[in-house]
Design a protein around this motif. Structure first.
Motif, mmCIF file in Angstrom:
data_model
loop_
_atom_site.group_PDB
_atom_site.id
_atom_site.type_symbol
_atom_site.label_atom_id
_atom_site.label_comp_id
_atom_site.label_asym_id
_atom_site.label_seq_id
_atom_site.Cartn_x
_atom_site.Cartn_y
_atom_site.Cartn_z
ATOM 1 N N ARG A 534 -1.134 -17.255 -8.020
ATOM 2 C CA ARG A 534 -0.960 -16.083 -7.335
ATOM 3 C C ARG A 534 0.385 -15.723 -6.861
ATOM 4 O O ARG A 534 0.770 -14.516 -6.863
ATOM 5 C CB ARG A 534 -1.882 -16.230 -5.991
ATOM 6 N N ASP A 535 1.345 -16.581 -6.905
ATOM 7 C CA ASP A 535 2.890 -16.476 -6.770
ATOM 8 C C ASP A 535 3.226 -15.866 -7.995
ATOM 9 O O ASP A 535 4.099 -14.953 -7.626
ATOM 10 C CB ASP A 535 3.708 -17.798 -6.306
ATOM 11 N N ALA A 536 2.927 -16.158 -9.078
ATOM 12 C CA ALA A 536 3.181 -15.497 -10.493
ATOM 13 C C ALA A 536 2.832 -14.010 -10.479
ATOM 14 O O ALA A 536 3.645 -13.199 -10.889
ATOM 15 C CB ALA A 536 2.588 -16.342 -11.363
ATOM 16 N N VAL A 537 1.577 -13.898 -9.900
ATOM 17 C CA VAL A 537 1.116 -12.604 -9.869
ATOM 18 C C VAL A 537 1.786 -11.666 -8.928
ATOM 19 O O VAL A 537 2.204 -10.419 -9.424
ATOM 20 C CB VAL A 537 -0.508 -12.567 -9.630
ATOM 21 N N ALA A 538 2.036 -12.217 -7.807
ATOM 22 C CA ALA A 538 2.894 -11.411 -6.928
ATOM 23 C C ALA A 538 4.166 -11.133 -7.479
ATOM 24 O O ALA A 538 4.858 -9.939 -7.272
ATOM 25 C CB ALA A 538 2.903 -12.319 -5.574
ATOM 26 N N ALA A 539 5.070 -12.102 -7.881
ATOM 27 C CA ALA A 539 6.198 -11.890 -8.563
ATOM 28 C C ALA A 539 6.270 -10.956 -9.615
ATOM 29 O O ALA A 539 7.191 -10.126 -9.793
ATOM 30 C CB ALA A 539 6.693 -13.091 -9.204
ATOM 31 N N LYS A 540 5.302 -11.004 -10.425
ATOM 32 C CA LYS A 540 5.033 -9.841 -11.601
ATOM 33 C C LYS A 540 5.018 -8.488 -11.104
ATOM 34 O O LYS A 540 5.597 -7.286 -11.421
ATOM 35 C CB LYS A 540 4.042 -10.436 -12.720
ATOM 36 N N VAL A 541 4.069 -8.312 -10.050
ATOM 37 C CA VAL A 541 3.760 -7.094 -9.494
ATOM 38 C C VAL A 541 5.036 -6.436 -8.928
ATOM 39 O O VAL A 541 5.586 -5.298 -8.726
ATOM 40 C CB VAL A 541 2.626 -7.102 -8.471
ATOM 41 N N GLN A 542 5.735 -7.503 -8.227
ATOM 42 C CA GLN A 542 7.085 -6.891 -7.449
ATOM 43 C C GLN A 542 8.142 -6.620 -8.534
ATOM 44 O O GLN A 542 8.723 -5.592 -8.349
ATOM 45 C CB GLN A 542 7.556 -8.362 -6.569
ATOM 46 N N GLY A 543 8.224 -7.215 -9.749
ATOM 47 C CA GLY A 543 9.019 -6.832 -10.658
ATOM 48 C C GLY A 543 8.992 -5.648 -11.211
ATOM 49 O O GLY A 543 9.571 -4.864 -11.576
ATOM 50 N N GLN A 544 7.416 -5.343 -11.605
ATOM 51 C CA GLN A 544 7.097 -3.923 -11.948
ATOM 52 C C GLN A 544 7.447 -2.871 -11.202
ATOM 53 O O GLN A 544 7.605 -1.696 -11.467
ATOM 54 C CB GLN A 544 5.548 -4.031 -12.023
ATOM 55 N N GLN A 545 7.293 -3.134 -9.706
ATOM 56 C CA GLN A 545 7.315 -1.855 -8.677
ATOM 57 C C GLN A 545 8.797 -1.700 -8.684
ATOM 58 O O GLN A 545 9.379 -0.652 -8.589
ATOM 59 C CB GLN A 545 6.793 -2.488 -7.160
ATOM 60 N N GLN A 546 9.677 -2.671 -8.737
ATOM 61 C CA GLN A 546 11.360 -2.625 -8.670
ATOM 62 C C GLN A 546 11.686 -1.893 -10.053
ATOM 63 O O GLN A 546 12.611 -1.092 -9.947
ATOM 64 C CB GLN A 546 11.933 -4.135 -8.924
ATOM 65 N N ALA A 547 11.059 -2.208 -11.218
ATOM 66 C CA ALA A 547 11.304 -1.528 -12.399
ATOM 67 C C ALA A 547 11.240 0.062 -12.458
ATOM 68 O O ALA A 547 11.849 0.799 -13.087
ATOM 69 C CB ALA A 547 10.656 -2.149 -13.500
ATOM 70 N N LYS A 548 10.322 0.226 -11.297
ATOM 71 C CA LYS A 548 9.815 1.840 -11.436
ATOM 72 C C LYS A 548 10.823 2.617 -10.423
ATOM 73 O O LYS A 548 10.635 3.865 -10.476
ATOM 74 C CB LYS A 548 8.287 1.872 -10.818
ATOM 75 N N LYS A 549 11.429 1.922 -9.527
ATOM 76 C CA LYS A 549 12.283 2.450 -8.667
ATOM 77 C C LYS A 549 13.546 2.983 -9.451
ATOM 78 O O LYS A 549 13.967 2.585 -10.460
ATOM 79 C CB LYS A 549 12.627 1.773 -7.536
#
Length: 549
Positions: A534-549
């Motif tokens: 779940r930490d890996a999933v959260a980190a990936k989601v966070q990375g994707q969100q940051q990439a969109k900014k």
């Protein structure tokens, strides 16, 4: 020679009727004529036969065709594997051995909601392994063979009771397997599922625990050898058609020397192993074993005579974690088939070392269909659980609780062979040591132990269920690489320390302290795997969100 043949025939008839056994048991201690002739060639048997309770029994008591063998050595005599032969003299032991527990229900699955390994969790945890087909609770030893014929996962449903469901209403007693069942496909030797909802997972090694009927034609460890009719790679359908008795007396009692023994080859290998430490090798008070090669038919066949009666070793012939299946070599990824000796293997270590042992042996049973982790399918490690437990350290053997000394109707003391739950005779078991307690008191103690244990099992299963959800979430999120590998390793630890206890019988009583510690390890490992994923999933989601900014 004709006189000798006549004598053998007469003795054989008398032995079968019981009169020879009774008469010879009281005769002067001297070799009988038949034995004297036989030991001229079979000196090893003669040495075992002399000076014991069976020394005056003629060879024809258990061997037929000795007259033909005397005139033609190539004409081998047959060996009676029928336990009724032993029951001629040992009537009380024979009667109780085939006694059934009236509270034991036939075809009662461990997967039932109120049992030790309930569904839907069990099927998910086993990841499509064959044991998801009818994973039943034990019945009595009397049914040790026939229930294996009938289980849905064994022979694809081809074997059925002659009396249908009425058979399951019987309550023990000695019987031959083929008196009770029939093969619905007698002309078909294929080992495959024949009916919906069944499997075909039985193999020849399974049957070396269920019966000793084939021991004379089985080389050590089931290796394919010239002269040995059966091996690990034999057709299981053809093999079981030659089995008719469950738990023959000669599994634990040598008919020649009347000494306690073990015949299960994988256990003999385990207690003589030098490549990896075992519970036996590290035991300070281990019972000495004298391994003998009895292979007089052109191949090695071993037995081990025990230095003293030791029910822990005798029971360990079957009540252990063992491997009897094909698998995978995790080091190479190549399949391990039944021609490999690792498909007949007893680790004989406890739960703290079992994963290390299988790493040493380079063996894994199956790959989980959801997580991809390589796992071990545990069997019934009852002996390993009991070893070094509180009762074991106090010198209490398996027989003290499961086969206590009792009295017959004549007031004579004998060892009951009704290997059932000690609740059936608390007075003869628990209260022999706990003299200040009552039967009601000890029953409540056992109930409390089991209730606590079942609660811990459910806690572990809850944590593992969350782990399986986390694996699915990670897969959906496209997680790969190190997080998956770390979680798979933790899944393997969680699985070992969960299934070790659900596969066992009476684990909650045999070693409650070790069960608690091991199940806690399973729970913690499952939670750790869940967090990593779940930490890996959260980190990936966070990375994707940051990439969109």
């Amino acid at each position: 020679m004709r006189k000798m043949n006549n004598l053998l025939s007469i003795l054989a008839v008398l032995a079968l009727s019981g009169t020879a056994s009774a008469a010879l048991a009281q005769a002067p201690a001297q070799p009988n004529a038949a034995s004297a002739t036989c030991v001229a060639c079979h000196s090893n048997i003669g040495a075992m036969h002399q000076g014991n309770k069976h020394q005056n029994l003629p060879c024809a008591t258990c061997h037929e065709g000795t007259d033909k063998h005397l005139t033609n050595p190539k004409q081998k005599p047959t060996v009676s594997m029928n336990p009724q032969q032993c029951g001629t003299c040992h009537a009380d032991q024979f009667k109780t051995m085939y006694q059934a527990n009236p509270h034991s229900i036939a075809r009662n699955s461990k997967k039932n909601s109120d049992s030790i390994a309930p569904n839907p969790f069990f099927d998910e945890a086993l990841g499509a392994h064959g044991f998801t087909k009818e994973h039943n609770l034990l019945r009595a030893h009397a049914y040790g063979a026939v229930d294996q014929f009938l289980a849905d996962r064994s022979f694809g449903g081809r074997f059925v009771p002659k009396d249908g469901w009425l058979f399951f209403g019987e309550n023990g007693g000695f019987f031959g397997v083929w008196d009770k069942i029939k093969d619905t496909m007698p002309d078909n030797n294929q080992q495959k599922p024949h009916k919906p909802g069944t499997a075909a997972a039985a193999n020849p090694v399974c049957w070396t625990c269920k019966s000793s009927d084939l021991m004379m034609d089985w080389a050590y460890l089931g290796d394919p050898k010239a002269g040995a009719k059966w091996s690990r790679a034999s057709n299981p359908v053809e093999l079981v058609r030659n089995i008719n008795h469950a738990l023959n007396c000669n599994l634990c009692h040598d008919p020649h020397s009347a000494q306690p023994r073990v015949i299960r080859d994988a256990l003999i290998q385990a207690v003589t192993r030098t490549d990896y430490p075992t519970l036996y090798s590290e035991s300070a008070n281990k019972t000495p074993v004298d391994v003998k090669d009895m292979g007089l038919r052109g191949f090695t066949r071993k037995i081990a005579i025990l230095g003293k009666p030791d029910s822990k070793l005798m029971c360990a012939q079957c009540h252990v974690e063992y491997n009897c299946n094909p698998g995978t070599d995790p080091a190479t990824g190549k399949p391990i088939k039944m021609d490999d000796a690792r498909t007949n293997l007893f680790p004989l270590v406890d739960v703290t070392k079992i994963d290390d042992f299988y790493k040493h042996a380079s063996f894994k049973d199956f790959k989980h269909n959801q997580t991809g982790a390589f796992l071990t399918k545990m069997q019934h490690p009852d002996t390993e659980i009991y070893w070094n437990s509180t009762h074991d350290k106090a010198g209490v053997g398996c027989a003290a609780c499961h086969m206590p000394k009792v009295k017959n109707e004549k007031g004579e003391t004998y060892t009951s062979h009704w290997a059932t739950n000690p609740r059936a005779y608390v007075q003869e078991t628990c209260l022999q040591c706990h003299k200040d307690k009552t039967e009601e008191h000890m029953t409540r103690v056992m109930d409390a132990q089991k209730a606590y244990y079942m609660g811990k099992l459910r806690e572990t299963e809850g944590a593992m269920s969350q782990m399986f959800i986390a694996f699915r979430e990670a897969k959906d999120a496209g997680i790969t690489g190190e997080p998956i590998k770390q979680a798979q390793d933790l899944h393997s630890v969680a699985h070992t320390n969960w299934e070790w206890w659900t596969a066992a019988n009476g684990a909650w009583f045999h070693n409650p302290q070790q069960a608690q510690a091991s199940l806690a390890k399973a729970t913690d490992s499952a939670k750790a795997a869940t967090k990593i994923l779940r930490d890996a999933v959260a980190a990936k989601v966070q990375g994707q969100q940051q990439a969109k900014k």
